[in-house]
Design a protein around this motif. Structure first.
Motif, PDB file in Angstrom:
ATOM      1  N   UNK A 392     -31.145   1.624  27.104  1.00 18.41           N
ATOM      2  CA  UNK A 392     -30.491   2.304  27.873  1.00 18.41           C
ATOM      3  C   UNK A 392     -29.314   1.470  28.445  1.00 18.41           C
ATOM      4  N   UNK A 393     -28.669   1.734  29.631  1.00 18.57           N
ATOM      5  CA  UNK A 393     -27.738   0.715  30.497  1.00 18.57           C
ATOM      6  C   UNK A 393     -29.003   0.096  31.278  1.00 18.57           C
ATOM      7  N   UNK A 394     -27.825  -0.932  31.865  1.00 17.52           N
ATOM      8  CA  UNK A 394     -28.632  -2.400  32.345  1.00 17.52           C
ATOM      9  C   UNK A 394     -29.909  -1.497  32.953  1.00 17.52           C
ATOM     10  N   UNK A 395     -28.871  -0.650  34.444  1.00 21.98           N
ATOM     11  CA  UNK A 395     -29.824  -0.861  35.811  1.00 21.98           C
ATOM     12  C   UNK A 395     -30.943   0.387  35.536  1.00 21.98           C
ATOM     13  N   UNK A 396     -30.906   0.935  34.332  1.00 24.01           N
ATOM     14  CA  UNK A 396     -32.266   1.574  34.282  1.00 24.01           C
ATOM     15  C   UNK A 396     -33.029   0.754  33.133  1.00 24.01           C
ATOM     16  N   UNK A 397     -32.656  -0.062  33.068  1.00 24.00           N
ATOM     17  CA  UNK A 397     -33.667  -1.036  31.737  1.00 24.00           C
ATOM     18  C   UNK A 397     -35.249  -0.923  32.377  1.00 24.00           C
ATOM     19  N   UNK A 398     -35.180  -1.587  33.597  1.00 25.50           N
ATOM     20  CA  UNK A 398     -36.527  -2.143  34.250  1.00 25.50           C
ATOM     21  C   UNK A 398     -37.195  -0.545  35.181  1.00 25.50           C
ATOM     22  N   UNK A 399     -36.591  -0.021  35.116  1.00 25.07           N
ATOM     23  CA  UNK A 399     -37.599   1.723  35.124  1.00 25.07           C
ATOM     24  C   UNK A 399     -37.969   2.478  34.055  1.00 25.07           C
ATOM     25  N   UNK A 400     -37.664   2.241  33.295  1.00 24.31           N
ATOM     26  CA  UNK A 400     -37.665   2.504  31.571  1.00 24.31           C
ATOM     27  C   UNK A 400     -38.639   1.641  30.963  1.00 24.31           C
ATOM     28  N   UNK A 401     -38.567   0.419  31.491  1.00 19.41           N
ATOM     29  CA  UNK A 401     -40.092   0.088  30.653  1.00 19.41           C
ATOM     30  C   UNK A 401     -40.929  -0.066  31.846  1.00 19.41           C
ATOM     31  N   UNK A 402     -41.077  -0.118  32.873  1.00 16.43           N
ATOM     32  CA  UNK A 402     -42.012   0.050  34.082  1.00 16.43           C
ATOM     33  C   UNK A 402     -43.048   1.484  32.745  1.00 16.43           C
ATOM     34  N   UNK A 403     -41.768   2.482  32.924  1.00 13.50           N
ATOM     35  CA  UNK A 403     -43.011   3.666  32.475  1.00 13.50           C
ATOM     36  C   UNK A 403     -43.230   3.580  30.738  1.00 13.50           C
ATOM     37  N   UNK A 404     -43.032   2.677  30.603  1.00 11.93           N
ATOM     38  CA  UNK A 404     -43.677   2.620  28.683  1.00 11.93           C
ATOM     39  C   UNK A 404     -44.839   1.523  28.818  1.00 11.93           C
ATOM     40  N   UNK A 405     -44.681   0.821  29.941  1.00 11.13           N
ATOM     41  CA  UNK A 405     -45.548   0.322  30.214  1.00 11.13           C
ATOM     42  C   UNK A 405     -47.248   0.366  30.096  1.00 11.13           C
ATOM     43  N   UNK A 406     -46.633   1.381  31.448  1.00 11.42           N
ATOM     44  CA  UNK A 406     -47.998   1.687  32.175  1.00 11.42           C
ATOM     45  C   UNK A 406     -48.113   2.759  30.876  1.00 11.42           C
ATOM     46  N   UNK A 407     -47.441   3.824  29.998  1.00  6.12           N
ATOM     47  CA  UNK A 407     -47.553   4.253  29.822  1.00  6.12           C
ATOM     48  C   UNK A 407     -48.924   3.303  28.134  1.00  6.12           C
ATOM     49  N   UNK A 408     -48.217   2.256  28.113  1.00  6.66           N
ATOM     50  CA  UNK A 408     -49.068   1.726  27.305  1.00  6.66           C
ATOM     51  C   UNK A 408     -50.174   1.060  27.810  1.00  6.66           C
TER      52      UNK A 408
END
Length: 638
Positions: A392-408
């Protein structure tokens, strides 16, 4: 004989299993066959319809068979001329589990089961054809090319592997059946059957079965007035009794009832009528057993709403594994079934987490790694997983990773409640190291494979055994491509991986004594995982990567494939594949006995035979070790 029946007999003779019957027999059957004309899109029967008295053969046209799964209609099979379908009335009493609909104008032959049954009972080839097809749910077992004349089972669940489970799924049945003496009066027996709420009783002498009496006998022989209620039971009992061994499977029981046209089987100690009675199996028991079929378990998993639901299904799987091992089912078959169910549980855990968190912000793949990635997780061992999301684009990376860590975190917490412990090394998608974008994973694999050893504390060979549990197949394929691009001419990587495989501790001492744990809670026990199974798992992975063997992760299957790719060393690979099964079985039995992962085996509790089997299974390791040293030119441990 009329010409229509002759024409039908001629037609049937071309296809199995009818080609095992004489023209005379077929002509006899053909006279009672009905010809059904189905217009396009017309339904012959649908899910939950009451069973017909016939099964069907396509004479011309095409019939689609479909099931409804998760509110979607799924096409299972297309039946063309010569194909048999609608066999369910042969094997079960509950309603149809699929829909049969004409895809184009079709002509169908309806063969009455009452007419056909005697020909099945008298012809083992016909029975074998039905048995094999019903048990494995394959197409025509004699003709894997599917040239025509397929037999489509109506006992469909999801995949071949699950329905083959029927063939070795054990039955629960009444182990304290009502037994009556041959001199008993019908009136007494009827009263006893009513009091014990049973629909069958065994007539016995010296605890050997000599007859069976059922509600049907009472209705057809007493209620109709053929015999008085004061008659003795021997006048109306069915004899001789159809007897079976204690660990009979569901499919075998169904076929014996079909073959002998009975509704009850008597279980005896050695399966003959000259040994002690152990129980009675009724048709009702078969219907109950079908509810524990793996396909049904998978359906229940898909509907589960909580970790508690999933846990109860996982407990039933443990029970299924235990019974299958007791019945001497091959461990590779059991692993196939168990891995399908484990995978479905993981998938549902991810789905439940998404239902809580809301839709994912990007596409992703959840991969099981380690034993589940290899389809080898029979026991409740710890969980190993990674999560890969698309770039994903650099500005979205952090939010996207946060979501998937929560999912994990949510998913691994659900799995822990089901019984899969957290990985002690943190190899889980809830760990920020193992939850990242495809580009980050690409860098990770490139580093591991091109500069191995520099961060050797991070590399773990289990990251090379994976299976997608949820998400985008293309992401899994991308990782596979990175691995296989990096193995080309990569001597450094194989040197590292080869030495890692050789570094595992030897299982036997110079004097052929088992090397056991010297301290700690497992003192004097044998570590079957580290000393016996891991060297085989590592060796199979090492050779599979070097021979570019893609899409095969299972250790047993890897060795089988290697024997084909590298025929000069086929014997070593095949010995290793057998050794792997033996060791897996010993570990599984140990785990089931102690309700743990089975890693540490108490040698004192093994029988002499099992100890010998264990020792023999360790023999191929020495040859595998030599093969690794020669192929990768490894002389010493580095």
């Amino acid at each position: 004989m009329n010409t229509i029946a002759e024409h039908i007999a001629d037609f049937l003779k071309k296809y199995p299993p009818f080609d095992n019957l004489s023209f005379q027999e077929l002509s006899e059957i053909a006279t009672s066959i009905r010809v059904v004309n189905l217009e396009k899109h017309k339904t012959l029967f649908q899910i939950n319809d009451v069973l017909h008295d016939s099964f069907y053969v396509v004479a011309s046209g095409v019939i689609n068979l479909s099931i409804i799964a998760d509110a979607e209609e799924t096409l299972l099979n297309k039946c063309v001329a010569g194909d048999i379908f609608g066999l369910r009335p042969f094997f079960a009493k509950n309603n149809y589990m699929m829909t049969a609909k004409a895809r184009e104008e079709s002509i169908i032959y309806a063969i009455p089961i009452a007419t056909f049954r005697p020909f099945v009972a008298n012809n083992s080839e016909v029975l074998d054809f039905l048995l094999h097809s019903f048990a494995t749910n394959t197409s025509n077992p004699n003709d894997m090319e599917n040239i025509g004349g397929k037999l489509i089972s109506d006992n469909v669940y999801y995949s071949n592997q699950q329905s083959e489970m029927q063939y070795f799924q054990l039955l629960s049945y009444n182990i304290s059946p009502l037994k009556v003496a041959i001199t008993s009066m019908v009136q007494e027996v009827a009263q006893q059957m009513t009091d014990s709420m049973t629909n069958g009783a065994i007539v016995s002498k010296d605890n050997y079965p000599i007859g069976i009496i059922t509600n049907t006998d009472m209705c057809s022989k007493i209620a109709t007035g053929r015999f008085p209620i004061t008659t003795t039971i021997d006048r109306i009992m069915s004899s001789p009794v159809v007897t079976v061994v204690e660990n009979i499977s569901l499919a075998e029981a169904q076929l014996l009832m079909l073959k002998n046209n009975v509704t009850h089987l008597c279980v005896t100690k050695d399966g003959s009528d000259k040994s002690d009675i152990k129980g009675i199996i009724s048709e009702h028991d078969l219907i109950v057993a079908q509810a524990n079929n793996p396909g049904v378990l998978i359906k229940e998993i898909k509907r589960s709403q909580s970790p508690k639901d999933l846990k109860s299904i996982r407990d039933r799987l443990t029970n299924l594994i235990q019974k299958s091992i007791h019945k001497n089912v091959s461990i590779s078959n059991i692993s196939n079934i168990a891995s399908e169910i484990n995978l479905a549980i993981i998938k549902r855990s991810v789905e439940l987490s998404i239902l809580d968190l809301g839709s994912p912000p990007a596409r992703f793949a959840w991969l099981s790694i380690g034993s589940q990635g290899r389809k080898e997780q029979l026991l409740l061992t710890d969980q190993d997983s990674i999560l890969i999301f698309e770039d994903v684009t650099a500005d979205k990376y952090r939010d996207v990773k946060d979501y998937f860590l929560k999912l994990g975190k949510r998913t691994t917490a659900i799995l822990e409640k089901v019984g899969y412990e957290f990985c002690p090394n943190g190899h889980m998608a809830s760990n920020m190291l193992w939850c990242k974008s495809l580009t980050d994973w690409t860098k990770q694999y490139n580093n591991w494979m091109n500069t191995p050893g520099e961060n050797s504390n991070e590399i773990s060979s289990i990251f090379f055994d994976f299976e997608i549990a949820f998400g985008e197949q293309k992401i899994e394929e991308a990782i596979e491509n990175i691995i296989f691009n990096n193995v080309k001419n990569n001597a450094l990587f194989f040197d590292f991986l080869g030495n890692d495989a050789l570094r595992k501790n030897a299982p036997l001492s110079f004097f052929k004594k088992f090397i056991v744990e010297e301290v700690g809670t497992n003192k004097d026990k044998f570590d079957i995982k580290t000393r016996a199974l891991m060297p085989l798992i590592d060796g199979a992975r090492l050779f599979s990567l070097s021979y570019n063997l893609r899409g095969v992760n299972n250790t047993f299957m890897r060795f089988k494939q290697l024997a084909i790719i590298d025929p000069r060393n086929a014997e070593i690979y095949l010995n290793c594949s057998e050794a792997f099964l033996t060791l897996s079985k010993i570990r599984t039995l140990e785990g089931l006995k102690n309700d743990n992962s089975g890693q540490f085996v108490n040698l004192q509790e093994l029988s002499k035979v099992d100890k010998e089997n264990l020792k023999n299974a360790l023999a191929p390791m020495r040859e595998l070790e030599e093969l690794i040293k020669n192929k990768f030119q490894l002389t010493q441990f580095s």
